[in-house]
Design a protein around this motif. Structure first.
Motif, short mmCIF file in Angstrom:
data_model
loop_
_atom_site.label_atom_id
_atom_site.label_comp_id
_atom_site.label_asym_id
_atom_site.label_seq_id
_atom_site.Cartn_x
_atom_site.Cartn_y
_atom_site.Cartn_z
N THR A 1 4.55 52.83 63.77
CA THR A 1 5.62 51.94 64.25
C THR A 1 5.41 51.59 65.73
N LEU A 2 4.98 52.57 66.51
CA LEU A 2 4.81 52.32 67.95
C LEU A 2 3.56 51.48 68.22
N TYR A 3 2.48 51.82 67.52
CA TYR A 3 1.23 51.08 67.76
C TYR A 3 1.38 49.60 67.38
N PHE A 4 1.88 49.35 66.19
CA PHE A 4 1.87 47.97 65.68
C PHE A 4 2.92 47.07 66.36
N THR A 5 3.86 47.64 67.08
CA THR A 5 4.84 46.81 67.78
C THR A 5 4.56 46.75 69.28
N SER A 6 3.41 47.28 69.69
CA SER A 6 3.05 47.27 71.11
C SER A 6 1.96 46.24 71.38
N LEU A 7 1.68 46.03 72.64
CA LEU A 7 0.61 45.11 73.02
C LEU A 7 -0.78 45.68 72.77
N LEU A 8 -0.83 46.92 72.33
CA LEU A 8 -2.12 47.45 71.87
C LEU A 8 -2.58 46.66 70.65
N TYR A 9 -1.59 46.17 69.89
CA TYR A 9 -1.90 45.44 68.65
C TYR A 9 -1.47 43.98 68.71
N ARG A 10 -0.38 43.72 69.40
CA ARG A 10 0.23 42.39 69.34
C ARG A 10 -0.21 41.45 70.45
N SER A 11 -0.02 40.17 70.15
CA SER A 11 -0.21 39.16 71.19
C SER A 11 1.06 39.10 72.03
N THR A 12 0.91 38.57 73.24
CA THR A 12 2.06 38.40 74.13
C THR A 12 3.14 37.54 73.49
N THR A 13 2.74 36.52 72.78
CA THR A 13 3.72 35.60 72.18
C THR A 13 4.61 36.33 71.18
N GLU A 14 3.99 37.09 70.26
CA GLU A 14 4.79 37.86 69.31
C GLU A 14 5.68 38.86 70.04
N HIS A 15 5.09 39.50 71.04
CA HIS A 15 5.78 40.58 71.73
C HIS A 15 7.03 40.06 72.45
N LYS A 16 6.87 38.99 73.23
CA LYS A 16 8.01 38.51 74.02
C LYS A 16 9.14 38.01 73.10
N ARG A 17 8.77 37.41 71.97
CA ARG A 17 9.80 36.91 71.05
C ARG A 17 10.64 38.08 70.52
N ALA A 18 9.95 39.15 70.15
CA ALA A 18 10.64 40.32 69.61
C ALA A 18 11.44 41.04 70.70
N VAL A 19 10.86 41.14 71.89
CA VAL A 19 11.58 41.76 73.01
C VAL A 19 12.89 41.02 73.26
N ALA A 20 12.81 39.69 73.29
CA ALA A 20 14.01 38.88 73.55
C ALA A 20 15.08 39.14 72.50
N GLU A 21 14.67 39.18 71.24
CA GLU A 21 15.65 39.39 70.16
C GLU A 21 16.36 40.74 70.34
N PHE A 22 15.60 41.79 70.58
CA PHE A 22 16.20 43.12 70.69
C PHE A 22 16.96 43.34 72.01
N CYS A 23 16.80 42.43 72.98
CA CYS A 23 17.66 42.49 74.17
C CYS A 23 19.12 42.36 73.76
N GLY A 24 19.35 41.75 72.59
CA GLY A 24 20.71 41.60 72.08
C GLY A 24 21.38 42.92 71.74
N ASN A 25 20.59 43.97 71.56
CA ASN A 25 21.17 45.28 71.23
C ASN A 25 21.59 46.03 72.50
N VAL A 26 22.03 45.27 73.48
CA VAL A 26 22.32 45.81 74.82
C VAL A 26 23.43 46.85 74.81
N GLU A 27 24.42 46.71 73.93
CA GLU A 27 25.52 47.69 73.97
C GLU A 27 25.04 49.08 73.61
#
Lengths: 396, 396
Positions: A126-152
């Motif tokens: 789970t950690l490897y495949f969701t990190s930049l070790l495996y992902r492109s910046t484009t995929e990564h930033k999109r996912a990071v932005a979405e999970f910023c919503g879990n701020v509470e």
């Protein structure tokens, strides 16, 4: 068989009905049919009550994380069959008996022969495949932005893990009066507070991978053959070490609680050795599996280490060594912070809470607290997990 | 008077018309009326041409960053009067003559007596007020998520700053044949590549503050009385040191270029001393101003260091010291990476490019490259900016 409802968990779900032999996500409306369990989020934190409201949107992030982690580690994440955002409702695989919450198994003194193999697999993938070790910046930033919503939920962790234990807070509690002075010492320890600030900054700012966010031994259900990770409602893009540390830190808590569970029938000595082996193997197997994934996909599209740059075995070895060293120190730091908050913060663990003799419980907790403080302050001096196990042995 | 169009800048704007005495955001449709300049993004990278497409949405992030930074440092950020997202069009304050691009001034050998005061003020305020030193987690995560949308510009930086210089790339160039071996040495330097990986990871993963993202001396317009920061199209939530390093790194490049501009009329010795003082003062003033802001607002709502925890002067001093040390080392690392990419990467700087004698230019560049490599590899050994200036003197 015990249900999964932990009296101390911060899990925000509410159980509106119950069954004696099934897994219940704590504080959840649920139904059960055809191997499926239905969970619904309630608008407050269960262990505090309606006075501490909490967004029902966490169900959305829980479902999202279950699906995302499930893609990479389907053997260890229950399948989501349905999610209804309006109703904050998740329909997912029912984890049939004899699955129990790992923490319960650790209190009962049960050995799980496949646990280290499974949990290291789950964490590595789970950690490897969701990190930049495996992902492109484009995929990564999109996912990071979405999970910023879990701020509470992130704010909740910031408060209960990185802040409240280090100040006077109405929610803090400890085994009083025995640990009053120890709790005060935590609040007065400048070096500890300096170190926890660094970890908090990493937690808030570093979007390294999609982490579970609450990977303690109460978020893992086990049998002798199966290991299932549940309750990723705190999931977001954060530092990998927060997950690994949560798991190892809670194993260390389980270790120090054993003396409180020992009796004339079972002195728990053999079981304590099993926990120490589990700590050591979890890290070692995680290390091995992460490196194996890295090697396997090193010519892929991961942005972090482009193959055209990290193009020789010596350099590959160097970067992996540095990466794993940093991750090890993060892991120890976050693990220690998770231990401290379980002893002097709002949410305690059943490992200790189930020790009815308060003075005996306090002794166990004090040793765990000393271990955590050592780990947090001196984590950079540890070079291998064997040294950590040695330090645990010394302090017991 | 020179316009701002730098033949080497990666700025993606296109000048469709021009005027001899006004500021032009490079590669921009623009109009000028009543103290207002109109900029429009084009769908490719200017210095490469239409073969390297680039999203027009960067105009949105540029306008957003101008407004956000303008709130905190209105004296040093031109006001945005109008933004049209459909048209990718920004209407903003026209920076009237004698404003020129700082890099042009540095090449001309002009001293700007207020530059360090102004740029340190801009950096301290924009970075402080957009970080968790000042902000709540809720505000921070919302802003981080929004700027994740500027991913194409982030990818561009990752490629041209952290990747291409360390591998064979069609876009790389250097003063050939003089620096061919030096460029090759960069590509073969394992330690350098190990260090740049750590910086790249910070750039990709650490959302510390809303950074300008391209704060070189071509993004600053100056007169003797005024300092204005323009072109934040690369803005996103990244590490503070990337901005401070970009500025200081480009001053160091300007320093090493001076010998190429020296002639019988002006040996540039006095001016080189001024640049060294500017490097030293910029960091020192930034340091002072950031700490002053921190002290002023320490009882505010910033999530990073809650007043109830960081509640004594000794601890406050400790955390600030650690924070500034880490930031200093980040600054040196990022500054060095920005220097290296200007010598062996795609986009060079006019400071060197305007030295017509290629062998002389290569000598200047080689010294700057050696300085950058030293800074990148040994940055953690530098304790104060005076030591950096000393190292520059040694290498000149």
């Amino acid at each position: 068989m015990a249900t999964s409802i932990s009296s101390t968990s911060l899990s925000p779900w509410a159980a509106l009905s119950s069954s004696s032999s099934m897994y219940l996500d704590p504080s959840m409306s649920y139904g059960l049919a055809l191997g499926c369990v239905i969970l619904q989020a309630l608008p407050y934190i269960r262990c505090i009550g309606e006075s501490w409201p909490m967004t029902k949107e966490r169900a959305y992030f829980e479902a999202l994380a279950l699906r995302e982690h499930g893609r990479f580690s389907p053997e260890h994440v229950p399948e989501v069959y349905h999610f209804d955002r309006t109703m904050s409702l998740i329909g997912m695989r029912y984890l049939e008996p004899p699955h129990i919450i790992l923490r319960k198994g650790l209190i009962a003194g049960t050995e799980y022969p496949l646990l280290t193999e499974h949990i290291s697999e789950y964490m590595a993938r789970t950690l490897y495949f969701t990190s930049l070790l495996y992902r492109s910046t484009t995929e990564h930033k999109r996912a990071v932005a979405e999970f910023c919503g879990n701020v509470e939920l992130c704010r909740l962790t910031e408060q209960v893990v990185f802040s409240d234990p280090y100040k006077v807070s109405q929610y803090n509690r400890c085994t009083s009066p025995y640990l009053d002075r120890d709790a005060e010492a935590v609040r007065e320890d400048n070096v500890l507070k300096l170190e926890v600030a660094e970890l908090k900054s990493k937690f808030c700012e570093r979007s390294q991978a999609l982490i579970h966010g609450d990977l303690h031994t109460g978020s893992v259900m086990v049998t002798h053959e199966s290991t299932q990770v549940i309750d990723p409602e705190f999931a977001f893009y954060g530092p990998m070490g927060f997950d690994i540390g949560a798991f190892l830190g809670n194993l260390i808590l389980a270790f120090f609680a054993q003396d409180g569970h020992a009796n004339q029938v079972n002195d728990r000595k053999t079981y304590k050795e099993w926990i120490l082996r589990t700590i050591e193997e979890t890290w070692n197997l995680f290390h091995k599996k992460l490196i194996a994934l890295w090697d396997e996909h090193k010519d892929g599209s991961g942005e972090a280490y482009l193959p055209a740059i990290y193009n020789n075995p010596e350099l590959q070895r160097l970067v992996q060594k540095k990466f794993m060293e940093d991750l090890f120190h993060d892991t120890l730091g976050f693990g220690a912070a998770k231990m401290i908050r379980r002893i002097v913060g709002v949410a305690h663990v059943e490992d200790f809470e189930s020790i009815t003799d308060a003075s005996k419980r306090a002794e166990c907790e004090r040793r765990a607290l000393e271990m955590a403080k050592l780990l947090l302050k001196e984590r950079r001096k540890f070079q291998a997990i064997t040294e950590v196990v040695l330090a645990i042995r010394k302090l017991q």
